[in-house]
Design an enzyme around this catalytic site. Structure first.
Site, PDB file in Angstrom:
ATOM      1  N   LYS A  84       0.859  -1.190   0.000  1.00  0.00           N
ATOM      2  CA  LYS A  84       0.000   0.000   0.000  1.00  0.00           C
ATOM      3  C   LYS A  84       0.896   1.243   0.000  1.00  0.00           C
ATOM      4  O   LYS A  84       1.819   1.361   0.811  1.00  0.00           O
ATOM      5  CB  LYS A  84      -0.864  -0.037   1.261  1.00  0.00           C
ATOM      6  CG  LYS A  84      -2.133   0.764   1.191  1.00  0.00           C
ATOM      7  CD  LYS A  84      -2.932   0.497   2.463  1.00  0.00           C
ATOM      8  CE  LYS A  84      -4.295   1.101   2.424  1.00  0.00           C
ATOM      9  NZ  LYS A  84      -4.943   1.025   3.735  1.00  0.00           N
TER      10      LYS A  84
HETATM   11  C1  E4P Z   1      -8.281   1.960   3.530  1.00  0.00           C
HETATM   12  O1  E4P Z   1      -7.486   1.170   3.061  1.00  0.00           O
HETATM   13  C2  E4P Z   1      -8.108   2.669   4.808  1.00  0.00           C
HETATM   14  O2  E4P Z   1      -7.411   1.824   5.697  1.00  0.00           O
HETATM   15  C3  E4P Z   1      -9.404   3.017   5.489  1.00  0.00           C
HETATM   16  O3  E4P Z   1     -10.537   2.662   4.726  1.00  0.00           O
HETATM   17  C4  E4P Z   1      -9.452   4.368   6.113  1.00  0.00           C
HETATM   18  O4  E4P Z   1     -10.710   4.550   6.686  1.00  0.00           O
HETATM   19  P1  E4P Z   1     -11.009   5.685   7.784  1.00  0.00           P
HETATM   20  O5  E4P Z   1     -11.258   6.966   7.087  1.00  0.00           O
HETATM   21  O6  E4P Z   1     -12.263   5.179   8.478  1.00  0.00           O
HETATM   22  O7  E4P Z   1      -9.816   5.728   8.692  1.00  0.00           O
END
Ligand code: E4P
Length: 219
Positions: A84
């Site tokens: 990522k």
């Molecule tokens: C995606 O890969 C992220 O980890 C995640 O969806 C972030 O979500 P949040 O805005 O609830 O922290």
């Protein structure tokens, strides 16, 4: 549509994986912090529970650092781990290099269709637009998913659109209508999506009637 869990909590991952419909897991540095556990050990355990793509995020901010970290994570962690990478210019270059290495990537922190298109051009396996965080600013995060899906239809792009930062079941329903390829969400939303009071009420009434069938000696 692929359903991913957005968590580093292995108990939750075991629970939802047990339903037989879990396609992958996304983690990020904040979720790892929340788990209170060692990063690599946690990702290794997650990858042993779910055979789908498990996103492990790089924390370097420069291209060289991201590429080094991505290669190291791929070498040390199970095969189904993907890298990522934040949607920055340095992240785009890193995505391009890792893609040329044959490493799958998930470009994260996407807040515009142009960012999504550029991540796709760099070769991202997944592009992750964040819906809830846009809603938090008073705008409609779902409009971004619609714009991205239109762009994908115009150019027939290969990267999968991974709707992220999902806060409630309606986000998932709308993503389904728009044709997003993947949604990543907390375990709570998996449970909400499965819950329906009419299912519970119908089952109660079938069980009561079945008890009477048995009492009458007809089962
Ligand atoms: C995606 O890969 C992220 O980890 C995640 O969806 C972030 O979500 P949040 O805005 O609830 O922290």
């Amino acid at each position: 549509m692929e359903f991913f869990l957005d968590t580093a909590d292995v108990d939750e991952i075991r629970e939802i994986a047990g339903w037989g419909i879990l396609d992958g897991v996304t983690t990020n540095p904040s979720l790892i912090k929340k788990s209170g556990r060692d990063f690599k050990e946690t990702v290794r355990e997650i990858a042993s529970i779910c055979s789908g793509p498990i996103s492990a995020e790089v924390t370097a901010l420069d291209t060289y650092g991201m590429v080094e970290q991505g290669r190291e994570l791929k070498a040390e962690l199970p095969e189904n781990v993907i890298i990522k990478i934040p949607c920055t210019p340095e992240g785009l270059t890193a995505t391009k290099i890792l893609t040329e290495d044959g490493i799958d990537t998930n470009v994260t922190l996407i807040f515009s269709a142009s960012q999504a298109l550029m991540a796709a051009k760099a070769g991202a396996t997944y592009v992750s637009p964040f819906i809830g965080r846009i809603d938090d600013t008073g705008h409609d995060g779902m409009e971004l998913i619609a714009e991205i899906m239109n762009t994908w239809a115009n150019y027939n792009l290969e990267s999968k659109v991974l709707a992220a930062s999902i806060r409630h079941p309606t986000h998932v329903l709308q993503c389904m209508q728009l044709g997003a390829h993947t949604a990543t969400m907390p375990a709570k939303i998996f449970r909400q999506l499965m819950k329906h009071p009419l299912t519970d009420r119908g089952l109660d009434s079938f069980m009561q009637d079945w008890a009477e069938v048995k009492k009458a000696g007809n089962a």
